[in-house]
Design a protein around this motif. Structure first.
Motif, PDB file in Angstrom:
ATOM      1  N   ALA A 221      -5.017  -6.179  11.681  1.00 44.87           N
ATOM      2  CA  ALA A 221      -4.651  -5.592  11.902  1.00 44.87           C
ATOM      3  C   ALA A 221      -2.704  -5.889  12.641  1.00 44.87           C
ATOM      4  O   ALA A 221      -1.698  -5.191  12.298  1.00 44.87           O
ATOM      5  N   ASP A 222      -3.286  -7.205  13.340  1.00 44.47           N
ATOM      6  CA  ASP A 222      -2.524  -7.247  14.810  1.00 44.47           C
ATOM      7  C   ASP A 222      -1.901  -7.990  14.626  1.00 44.47           C
ATOM      8  O   ASP A 222      -0.580  -7.797  14.570  1.00 44.47           O
ATOM      9  N   ARG A 223      -1.296  -8.640  12.995  1.00 44.98           N
ATOM     10  CA  ARG A 223      -0.494  -9.642  12.386  1.00 44.98           C
ATOM     11  C   ARG A 223       0.605  -9.260  11.687  1.00 44.98           C
ATOM     12  O   ARG A 223       1.547  -9.349  11.403  1.00 44.98           O
ATOM     13  N   HIS A 224       0.402  -7.503  11.379  1.00 47.79           N
ATOM     14  CA  HIS A 224       1.005  -6.798  10.311  1.00 47.79           C
ATOM     15  C   HIS A 224       2.741  -6.410  11.828  1.00 47.79           C
ATOM     16  O   HIS A 224       2.319  -5.680  12.823  1.00 47.79           O
ATOM     17  N   PRO A 225       3.758  -6.630  11.325  1.00 52.61           N
ATOM     18  CA  PRO A 225       4.839  -5.795  11.471  1.00 52.61           C
ATOM     19  C   PRO A 225       4.923  -4.795  12.100  1.00 52.61           C
ATOM     20  O   PRO A 225       5.514  -4.358  13.494  1.00 52.61           O
ATOM     21  N   SER A 226       3.976  -3.952  11.634  1.00 46.78           N
ATOM     22  CA  SER A 226       3.631  -2.244  12.401  1.00 46.78           C
ATOM     23  C   SER A 226       2.277  -2.159  13.230  1.00 46.78           C
ATOM     24  O   SER A 226       1.385  -2.564  12.615  1.00 46.78           O
ATOM     25  N   PRO A 227       2.964  -1.478  14.228  1.00 46.48           N
ATOM     26  CA  PRO A 227       1.564  -1.513  14.805  1.00 46.48           C
ATOM     27  C   PRO A 227       0.490  -0.328  14.516  1.00 46.48           C
ATOM     28  O   PRO A 227      -0.994  -0.366  14.249  1.00 46.48           O
ATOM     29  N   ASN A 228       1.154   0.183  13.356  1.00 44.24           N
ATOM     30  CA  ASN A 228      -0.095   1.434  12.951  1.00 44.24           C
ATOM     31  C   ASN A 228      -0.155   1.181  11.849  1.00 44.24           C
ATOM     32  O   ASN A 228      -1.270   1.120  11.160  1.00 44.24           O
ATOM     33  N   ALA A 229       0.789   0.689  10.272  1.00 45.25           N
ATOM     34  CA  ALA A 229       0.439   0.474   9.440  1.00 45.25           C
ATOM     35  C   ALA A 229      -0.806  -0.895   9.492  1.00 45.25           C
ATOM     36  O   ALA A 229      -1.389  -1.054   7.995  1.00 45.25           O
ATOM     37  N   GLY A 230      -0.096  -1.537  10.153  1.00 48.65           N
ATOM     38  CA  GLY A 230      -1.640  -2.697  10.319  1.00 48.65           C
ATOM     39  C   GLY A 230      -2.998  -2.552  10.129  1.00 48.65           C
ATOM     40  O   GLY A 230      -3.695  -2.963   9.437  1.00 48.65           O
ATOM     41  N   VAL A 231      -2.910  -1.145  10.819  1.00 49.42           N
ATOM     42  CA  VAL A 231      -4.418  -0.809   9.985  1.00 49.42           C
ATOM     43  C   VAL A 231      -4.739   0.005   8.979  1.00 49.42           C
ATOM     44  O   VAL A 231      -5.727  -0.050   8.995  1.00 49.42           O
ATOM     45  N   VAL A 242      -9.491  -6.401  -1.132  1.00 51.77           N
ATOM     46  CA  VAL A 242      -8.544  -7.186  -1.934  1.00 51.77           C
ATOM     47  C   VAL A 242      -7.906  -7.725  -1.057  1.00 51.77           C
ATOM     48  O   VAL A 242      -7.864  -7.426   0.470  1.00 51.77           O
ATOM     49  N   ARG A 243      -6.707  -8.586  -1.168  1.00 50.27           N
ATOM     50  CA  ARG A 243      -5.415  -9.445  -0.567  1.00 50.27           C
ATOM     51  C   ARG A 243      -4.633  -9.101  -0.206  1.00 50.27           C
ATOM     52  O   ARG A 243      -3.854  -8.784  -1.607  1.00 50.27           O
ATOM     53  N   LEU A 244      -3.818  -8.770   1.043  1.00 48.99           N
ATOM     54  CA  LEU A 244      -2.156  -7.490   0.983  1.00 48.99           C
ATOM     55  C   LEU A 244      -2.174  -8.716   1.483  1.00 48.99           C
ATOM     56  O   LEU A 244      -1.904  -9.051   2.113  1.00 48.99           O
ATOM     57  N   GLY A 245      -0.013  -8.590   0.992  1.00 48.53           N
ATOM     58  CA  GLY A 245       0.545  -9.093   2.484  1.00 48.53           C
ATOM     59  C   GLY A 245       1.424  -9.852   1.593  1.00 48.53           C
ATOM     60  O   GLY A 245       1.020 -10.367  -0.055  1.00 48.53           O
ATOM     61  N   GLY A 246       1.809 -10.418   2.093  1.00 52.56           N
ATOM     62  CA  GLY A 246       3.293 -11.740   1.513  1.00 52.56           C
ATOM     63  C   GLY A 246       4.307 -11.669   1.184  1.00 52.56           C
ATOM     64  O   GLY A 246       4.602 -10.550   2.046  1.00 52.56           O
ATOM     65  N   GLU A 247       5.060 -12.280   0.200  1.00 48.09           N
ATOM     66  CA  GLU A 247       6.948 -12.207   0.158  1.00 48.09           C
ATOM     67  C   GLU A 247       6.476 -10.518  -0.131  1.00 48.09           C
ATOM     68  O   GLU A 247       6.137  -9.983  -0.977  1.00 48.09           O
ATOM     69  N   THR A 248       7.274  -9.930   0.450  1.00 48.12           N
ATOM     70  CA  THR A 248       7.268  -8.782   0.678  1.00 48.12           C
ATOM     71  C   THR A 248       9.365  -8.230   0.215  1.00 48.12           C
ATOM     72  O   THR A 248      10.093  -8.278   0.925  1.00 48.12           O
ATOM     73  N   ALA A 249       9.746  -7.891  -1.012  1.00 47.18           N
ATOM     74  CA  ALA A 249      11.421  -7.961  -0.776  1.00 47.18           C
ATOM     75  C   ALA A 249      11.722  -5.941  -1.451  1.00 47.18           C
ATOM     76  O   ALA A 249      10.968  -5.515  -2.072  1.00 47.18           O
ATOM     77  N   PRO A 258       2.242 -11.110   7.379  1.00 41.18           N
ATOM     78  CA  PRO A 258       0.936 -11.600   6.623  1.00 41.18           C
ATOM     79  C   PRO A 258      -0.036 -11.162   5.509  1.00 41.18           C
ATOM     80  O   PRO A 258       0.072 -10.091   4.894  1.00 41.18           O
ATOM     81  N   VAL A 259      -0.892 -11.686   5.304  1.00 41.24           N
ATOM     82  CA  VAL A 259      -1.732 -11.474   4.600  1.00 41.24           C
ATOM     83  C   VAL A 259      -2.877 -11.268   5.454  1.00 41.24           C
ATOM     84  O   VAL A 259      -3.561 -11.230   6.605  1.00 41.24           O
ATOM     85  N   LEU A 260      -3.250  -9.202   5.063  1.00 36.83           N
ATOM     86  CA  LEU A 260      -4.628  -8.658   4.977  1.00 36.83           C
ATOM     87  C   LEU A 260      -5.917  -8.282   3.972  1.00 36.83           C
ATOM     88  O   LEU A 260      -5.811  -8.114   3.702  1.00 36.83           O
TER      89      LEU A 260
END
Length: 305
Positions: A221-231, A242-249, A258-260
């Motif tokens: 969770a802490d890898r995400h740029p948002s302190p809340n959306a990451g959780v 599953v794996r989330l994250g990666g290139e986001t347009a 980051p990969v979650l």
């Protein structure tokens, strides 16, 4: 039963029955008014942006004070206005139906209803990933957080929360236009969603995610740029395997997220599983909020006795 607790339950039931209207929604009206105010006061200034946010949130809370005078019905109306969980899962289901039938264009057309991604940049896999991430984040923002705000602050609290969240969606971006003006709205949204996001993580684990959800939350969770959306996103990723994250347009810029979680990229079956999990979390959050409101009301009555 306490008026606030009853209002929360009634408002959640109304949202489940009728969801968001296609037109004349009060939140859309708020957005229109806020946009008009932005045009008048905009400057690339944190001070101007803070004043803008204070005026908008204060007006929403004031409307909540008026609604709160109508007891259970007023709190129910405010809760229904702020909730968006039923519409969220309906869009997720419609997107899964379209993808399952091979209609990628129809699924792509639904993307703006869930998030700000650039639909033209998404293939089927990208649509699934965007949908799962958005369902995870918005389960917190559009369901758990409003319910918790209603439990703590009644009608004024829940409408103030919805105003904060709407402003973040309007101006809380790191673009040249909003980097300074939207700073206060973005920081307010971070603060307002701090506890709800973590409650969402707990409820995801309780509602079927178990240890994998907790492990992904703790590790990623802490890898995400948002302190809340990451959780929310990490706990959903762990729960779904599953794996989330990666290139986001987005429109106009691209982020490398980051990969979650661990596992394969989400597919249509995972999107449907995310919808089911979101619904369970929303029910659990409704019960939690009603119990909290009832407990607070009971404690207040004892203090006055």
């Amino acid at each position: 039963m306490d008026n606030t607790a009853a209002g929360i339950l009634v408002g959640a039931l109304i949202d489940g029955a009728v969801a968001d209207p296609r037109s004349w929604h009060p939140v859309a009206g708020f957005g229109t008014a806020a946009s008009a105010l932005e045009r008048r006061v905009y400057a690339p200034s944190r001070l101007r942006g803070t004043a803008f946010a204070a005026l908008c949130v204060g007006a929403a809370a004031g409307a909540g004070v008026v609604l709160g005078r109508f007891g259970v019905l007023g709190t129910a109306a405010a809760t229904w206005i702020a909730l968006g969980g039923t519409s969220l899962t309906a869009v997720g289901e419609a997107m899964a139906d379209a993808l399952e039938s091979g209609d990628v264009e129809a699924a792509r057309a639904l993307v703006p209803s869930l998030c700000g991604r650039d639909p033209d940049a998404l293939d089927e896999a990208g649509i699934c990933r965007a949908a799962v991430e958005s369902i995870a984040e918005n389960t917190s923002d559009a369901a758990v957080a409003p319910l918790l705000a209603a439990a703590v602050g009644g009608a004024p609290g829940v409408l103030a929360y919805r105003a904060i969240n709407t402003l973040d969606a309007m101006v809380g971006y790191r673009t040249e236009r909003y980097r300074e003006f939207g700073w206060a709205s973005a920081r307010l949204d971070d603060a307002a969603n701090y506890l709800p996001a973590r409650l969402t993580g707990v409820l995801v684990a309780v509602c079927g995610g178990g240890r994998p959800a907790v492990r992904a939350w703790r590790n990623d969770a802490d890898r995400h740029p948002s302190p809340n959306a990451g959780v929310a996103e990490a706990s959903f990723a762990g729960a779904l395997g599953v794996r989330l994250g990666g290139e986001t347009a987005y429109r106009g810029y691209v982020e490398q997220r980051p990969v979650l979680g661990e596992g394969a990229d989400p597919g249509v079956a995972d999107l449907r599983a995310a919808v089911r999990l979101s619904r369970r979390v929303q029910i659990a959050a409704t019960v939690t909020a009603a119990v909290l409101a009832f407990s607070r009301g009971r404690s207040g009555r004892r203090a006055c006795a």
